[in-house]
Design an enzyme around this catalytic site. Structure first.
Site, PDB file in Angstrom:
ATOM      1  N   PRO A 293       1.186  -1.240  -0.120  1.00 22.48           N
ATOM      2  CA  PRO A 293       0.253  -0.305  -0.524  1.00 22.48           C
ATOM      3  C   PRO A 293       1.063   1.233   0.185  1.00 22.48           C
ATOM      4  CG  PRO A 293       0.221  -0.761   2.115  1.00 22.48           C
ATOM      5  CD  PRO A 293       0.898  -2.200   1.488  1.00 22.48           C
ATOM      6  N   ARG A 295      -1.463   5.086  -0.194  1.00 19.82           N
ATOM      7  CA  ARG A 295      -2.337   6.327   0.146  1.00 19.82           C
ATOM      8  C   ARG A 295      -2.512   5.179   1.305  1.00 19.82           C
ATOM      9  NH1 ARG A 295      -5.627   8.366  -3.169  1.00 19.82           N
ATOM     10  NH2 ARG A 295      -4.565   6.687  -4.792  1.00 19.82           N
ATOM     11  N   ARG A 331      -3.784  16.404  -7.496  1.00 22.76           N
ATOM     12  CA  ARG A 331      -4.568  15.577  -7.790  1.00 22.76           C
ATOM     13  C   ARG A 331      -5.417  16.416  -8.043  1.00 22.76           C
ATOM     14  NH1 ARG A 331      -6.456  12.374  -4.270  1.00 22.76           N
ATOM     15  NH2 ARG A 331      -6.692  10.361  -5.084  1.00 22.76           N
ATOM     16  N   TYR A 335      -6.774  14.258 -11.523  1.00 22.84           N
ATOM     17  CA  TYR A 335      -8.004  13.553 -11.402  1.00 22.84           C
ATOM     18  C   TYR A 335      -9.522  14.301 -11.629  1.00 22.84           C
ATOM     19  CZ  TYR A 335      -3.388  11.157 -10.818  1.00 22.84           C
ATOM     20  OH  TYR A 335      -2.246  10.775 -10.254  1.00 22.84           O
ATOM     21  N   CYS A 364      -1.395  31.388 -12.311  1.00 24.35           N
ATOM     22  CA  CYS A 364      -1.257  31.994 -13.654  1.00 24.35           C
ATOM     23  C   CYS A 364      -1.914  31.134 -14.829  1.00 24.35           C
ATOM     24  CB  CYS A 364      -0.535  32.607 -14.518  1.00 24.35           C
ATOM     25  SG  CYS A 364      -0.137  34.316 -13.365  1.00 24.35           S
ATOM     26  N   GLU A 365      -3.025  30.301 -14.465  1.00 20.38           N
ATOM     27  CA  GLU A 365      -3.400  29.032 -15.244  1.00 20.38           C
ATOM     28  C   GLU A 365      -5.165  29.123 -14.840  1.00 20.38           C
ATOM     29  OE1 GLU A 365      -1.084  26.476 -16.443  1.00 20.38           O
ATOM     30  OE2 GLU A 365      -2.550  24.585 -16.852  1.00 20.38           O
TER      31      GLU A 365
HETATM   32  N1  LLP Z   1       2.329  -0.527  -6.233  1.00 19.87           N
HETATM   33  C1  LLP Z   1       2.745  -0.053  -7.634  1.00 19.87           C
HETATM   34  C2  LLP Z   1       3.415  -1.051  -8.585  1.00 19.87           C
HETATM   35  C3  LLP Z   1       2.211   0.986  -7.648  1.00 19.87           C
HETATM   36  O1  LLP Z   1       2.127   1.482  -9.058  1.00 19.87           O
HETATM   37  C4  LLP Z   1       1.652   1.984  -6.795  1.00 19.87           C
HETATM   38  C5  LLP Z   1       0.771   3.412  -7.714  1.00 19.87           C
HETATM   39  C6  LLP Z   1       1.173   1.023  -5.605  1.00 19.87           C
HETATM   40  C7  LLP Z   1       1.463  -0.001  -5.654  1.00 19.87           C
HETATM   41  C8  LLP Z   1       0.794   1.902  -3.907  1.00 19.87           C
HETATM   42  O2  LLP Z   1      -0.488   2.482  -4.230  1.00 19.87           O
HETATM   43  P1  LLP Z   1      -1.809   3.396  -3.709  1.00 19.87           P
HETATM   44  O3  LLP Z   1      -2.130   1.949  -2.349  1.00 19.87           O
HETATM   45  O4  LLP Z   1      -0.947   3.915  -3.199  1.00 19.87           O
HETATM   46  O5  LLP Z   1      -3.190   3.063  -4.065  1.00 19.87           O
HETATM   47  N2  LLP Z   1      -1.269   9.612  -7.990  1.00 19.87           N
HETATM   48  C9  LLP Z   1      -2.228   8.675  -8.096  1.00 19.87           C
HETATM   49  C10 LLP Z   1      -2.021   7.445  -7.266  1.00 19.87           C
HETATM   50  C11 LLP Z   1      -0.509   6.600  -8.186  1.00 19.87           C
HETATM   51  C12 LLP Z   1      -0.461   5.885  -8.043  1.00 19.87           C
HETATM   52  C13 LLP Z   1       0.883   4.690  -8.938  1.00 19.87           C
HETATM   53  N3  LLP Z   1       1.376   3.890  -8.664  1.00 19.87           N
HETATM   54  C14 LLP Z   1      -3.437   9.656  -7.137  1.00 19.87           C
HETATM   55  O6  LLP Z   1      -3.511  10.248  -6.509  1.00 19.87           O
HETATM   56  O7  LLP Z   1      -4.102   9.325  -6.283  1.00 19.87           O
END
Ligand code: LLP
Length: 454
Positions: A293, A295, A331, A335, A364-365
């Site tokens: 994990p 996030r 973010r 998204y 400025c966007e």
């Molecule tokens: N493992 C791999 C191979 C990954 O690519 C990622 C996230 C994770 C684990 C962890 O995922 P999580 O548990 O955090 O969901 N910038 C985006 C999220 C991009 C995630 C990239 N890879 C956002 O702000 O939601």
């Protein structure tokens, strides 16, 4: 590192215990919030300026506790790779993945061992850039390969290595199409039908496949994550008894707003434990279960504090303009992500009744709006009445917040502060403006402006 011991100003808004923490975003969203972890937000901004990222250490520890059932919890450090956050997670027994030479450097810098068993650092990527491959070779890191071409590239620098293969099971899911990492539109992993060919390629160059990994996306749900179990089981049986570890990837959801539900972790663990148990019975040896994990461990611990610098009306819309923008938190613009928000009135002021507002930053966007939906549609948020000088608190920003910051509009990177048991620690100082331009130079320095005009 600066340490500023401060007595707890209050017992804190957030209850200890899993249930209290589960409600965290909804407890303050749209309301007044004046403290985090017992610290006065006004005092923090008075002392350290605005904007600032804050992290509540207790909440990170709590999230680690939640996942104790999993044998190995491997933090996807891309979510929040500050050295002190990594160090805190290390104290909790959490290991890390690394997706770049820079992330390997961070893991080594906080003392993760490159050669432990199970490995404390795993390089997980879909390519080896040359710098990362050099570091992998130098430290003999375990690698999780996301593209078939990586097999021979690794064998050339680490003959006889044990490897993990990241499999794209043919489906994926995420909170946004941009965070869906499975299926034919995703660049991630080795296509499931190519596993037999990759096993042959690995054997041909003397590598042993000891691990399988699947990560279908970020911000998904139990229903989709559960589908991965079956795919893993099938692939694991193709690999056979050389398999020692299976990784369920990350993607565990976080509650950002009312109406979203968290995840039944016990049910999730049970699903994976069954897969593992079945494989152990077939292979006749133990199989290690990993979770990866990002996030889940850090999102809720983070708050972006920013000062309201203008309040203005555009037709029917009332805008709060703050001094943090998508250079600090990308973010929403990337998204359409929703973050809980609260107001902290300036000292001696009281917040007004709630009103529907649009929250924008200083860049400025036009897209520099924190209250937007997917596709850039500007939306309104009910927030307490506020004035210039009040603070806006943007919550659940511990994951993919500061790590995705940029210097756009030549804004410096914000400071980061860790709040822990009454202690305040500066874990990244605000980037000085001079440092921001230090690696550049003007090739025209020698030219007199007046001469150039002649
Ligand atoms: N493992 C791999 C191979 C990954 O690519 C990622 C996230 C994770 C684990 C962890 O995922 P999580 O548990 O955090 O969901 N910038 C985006 C999220 C991009 C995630 C990239 N890879 C956002 O702000 O939601």
């Amino acid at each position: 590192m600066l340490v500023w011991p401060v007595g707890r100003l209050a017992c804190g808004l957030l209850g200890i215990g899993n249930e209290g923490y589960r409600m965290i975003a909804t407890q303050y969203d749209g309301k007044v919030l004046t403290e985090v972890a017992g610290f006065s937000l006004n005092q923090l901004v008075a002392g350290y300026g605005s904007p600032i990222y804050l992290y509540d250490a207790a909440l990170i520890r709590q999230r680690c506790q939640d996942l104790k059932a999993f044998e190995t919890v491997r933090f996807a450090q891309k979510a929040c790779s500050n050295l002190s956050i990594l160090g805190l997670l290390k104290q909790q027994g959490v290991v890390v993945d690394a997706v770049s030479a820079g992330e390997i450097l961070r893991a080594l810098a906080v003392g993760y061992s490159p050669t432990s068993d199970p490995p404390e650092i795993v390089y997980t990527s879909d390519i080896f850039d040359r710098e990362a491959l050099e570091m992998v070779a130098e430290h003999r890191l375990h690698c999780n390969l996301g593209s078939p071409d990586m097999i021979e590239q690794l064998a050339a620098v680490q003959p006889g290595a044990e490897i993990t293969l990241r499999i794209n099971p043919g489906f994926g899911h995420g909170h946004s199409q941009k965070t869906n990492t499975g299926g034919p539109q995703s660049k991630h992993g080795i296509w499931h039908e190519q596993l037999p060919e990759c096993l042959e390629r690995a054997a041909a160059c003397g590598l042993t496949v000891v691990g399988l990994h699947m990560h279908i996306g970020s911000g998904t749900d139990l229903e989709h994550l559960a589908q991965v179990c079956q795919a893993m089981d099938q692939c694991a049986r193709m690999v056979g008894p050389s398999l020692k570890t299976i990784s369920a990837g990350g993607g565990l959801p976080t509650v950002y707003r009312a109406g979203q539900s968290g995840m039944d972790l016990a049910a999730y663990y049970q699903l994976w434990d069954e897969v593992r148990g079945g494989l152990e019975a077939t292979f006749g040896h133990s199989v290690h279960l990993e979770l990866e994990p990002g996030r889940y461990l850090v999102a809720e611990s983070g708050y972006l504090l920013t000062e309201i610098r203008a309040v203005k009306r555009m037709g029917d819309n009332l805008f709060y303009l703050v001094d943090a923008g998508f250079n600090n938190l990308a973010r929403p613009i990337l998204y359409g992500a929703y973050h809980p928000m609260a107001i902290c009135p300036a000292p001696g002021r009281a917040a007004g009744p709630n009103q529907d507002v649009v929250v924008g930053g200083p860049l400025c966007e036009s897209g520099d709006i924190f209250t937007q939906e997917d596709g850039g549609v500007v939306s309104r948020r009910s927030l307490p009445g506020a004035e210039v000088g009040d603070l806006l608190v943007i919550g659940c920003t511990g994951a993919y917040g500061s790590v995705m910051a940029s210097n756009y509009n030549s804004k410096p990177l914000a400071a980061e502060i860790l709040l822990d048991e009454g202690q305040l620690r500066i874990i990244r100082r605000r980037q000085p403006l001079e440092e921001m331009i230090a690696s550049e130079r003007s090739v025209w320095e020698a030219t007199e402006p007046a001469a150039a005009l002649r």
